[in-house]
Enzyme design. Sequence first.
Site, PDB file in Angstrom:
ATOM      1  N   THR A 297       2.232   4.886  -5.335  1.00  0.00           N
ATOM      2  CA  THR A 297       1.871   6.228  -5.765  1.00  0.00           C
ATOM      3  C   THR A 297       2.914   7.237  -5.305  1.00  0.00           C
ATOM      4  OG1 THR A 297      -0.466   5.656  -5.657  1.00  0.00           O
ATOM      5  CG2 THR A 297       0.082   7.990  -5.687  1.00  0.00           C
TER       6      THR A 297
ATOM      7  N   GLN B 166       0.773   0.163 -14.485  1.00  0.00           N
ATOM      8  CA  GLN B 166      -0.531  -0.091 -13.875  1.00  0.00           C
ATOM      9  C   GLN B 166      -1.543   0.932 -14.394  1.00  0.00           C
ATOM     10  OE1 GLN B 166      -1.778   0.904  -9.766  1.00  0.00           O
ATOM     11  NE2 GLN B 166      -1.832  -1.304  -9.425  1.00  0.00           N
TER      12      GLN B 166
ATOM     13  N   HIS C 239      -5.644  -2.117 -12.775  1.00  0.00           N
ATOM     14  CA  HIS C 239      -5.918  -1.846 -11.356  1.00  0.00           C
ATOM     15  C   HIS C 239      -7.414  -2.063 -11.115  1.00  0.00           C
ATOM     16  CE1 HIS C 239      -5.669  -0.513  -7.377  1.00  0.00           C
ATOM     17  NE2 HIS C 239      -4.994   0.618  -7.517  1.00  0.00           N
TER      18      HIS C 239
ATOM     19  N   HIS D  73      -8.906  -1.978  -4.535  1.00  0.00           N
ATOM     20  CA  HIS D  73      -8.782  -0.834  -3.627  1.00  0.00           C
ATOM     21  C   HIS D  73      -9.880   0.213  -3.751  1.00  0.00           C
ATOM     22  CE1 HIS D  73      -4.207  -1.834  -3.352  1.00  0.00           C
ATOM     23  NE2 HIS D  73      -4.978  -2.719  -2.737  1.00  0.00           N
TER      24      HIS D  73
ATOM     25  N   TYR E 127     -11.461   1.440  -6.389  1.00  0.00           N
ATOM     26  CA  TYR E 127     -11.513   2.291  -7.561  1.00  0.00           C
ATOM     27  C   TYR E 127     -12.543   1.740  -8.556  1.00  0.00           C
ATOM     28  CZ  TYR E 127      -7.453   4.380  -5.378  1.00  0.00           C
ATOM     29  OH  TYR E 127      -6.615   4.988  -4.479  1.00  0.00           O
TER      30      TYR E 127
END
Length: 266
Positions: free
Chosen positions: A13, A89, A155, A158, A160
């Site tokens: 990021t 991604q 993705h 993590h 999300y």
Amino acid sequence: YLLFHRIVLSPLTRQRSYGNVPQPHAILYYSQRATNGGLLIAEATAVSPTAHGFESYTDSPGIWTEEQVEAWKPIVDGVHAKGGIFFCQLWHAGRASNTGQAPISCTDKGLDLDYRLPYSPPRKLATDEIPAIVEDFRIAAKAAVKAGFDGIEIHAAHGYLIDQFMKDEVNDRTDEYGGSLENRCRFALEIVQALTKEISSGRVGIRISPFADYLECGDSNPEELGMYMAQALNEYGIAYRDRAQNEVRGSTVPGPTKFGSYEKGF
């Protein structure tokens, strides 16, 4: 795809896409990291206006508008000029989003991270709303190919949105998207199916983190979850499955991790 070496640029990021539009300076950033026959994965890229993450991810890029597609094109061209292979991604933050409206999730249970700004309570998606989110991913994948990317990475890690659906410590649904392991993974696999149909299986990768509990998103049996997803994904013949190696539970946000494991090669 033929990779000439085993060093891969993980999605990192950057928070430099002002107005959620990739900026020209990213041409230099990514081309500097490209090598002939090397794989790069772009930073987490939102699939819709409501998909962006919490306050520190304000300037993350998107790929749902024509302006964003056109902004990505010279960046992708810069990587290809160096002989690199470039995947985008695709990301939806779910209940970790902060876009000025109620975040969407598999649950209405909010986050309680005391060192960040307060998170808005999420809104549990109705069953008939879920196909529209799958469609957001499909449209974004199509846009990524239009921008010139060689493929996309889903993705699903993590803490999300997709990870929220898969993990039983978050997902409290009682419909066909909750309860059993099969039901909790249904959303992720529906996205995989939609994207492989849209852009072909060879252009689709996925990142999962069954052992992590980032953003208060853990599972009571991560081994079973990881094995189920691995076996289910094999049915689609996707390009790769990236299982994050950050297996120490207790973290709350993604931080420095070991390299992911590309368990299915190109």
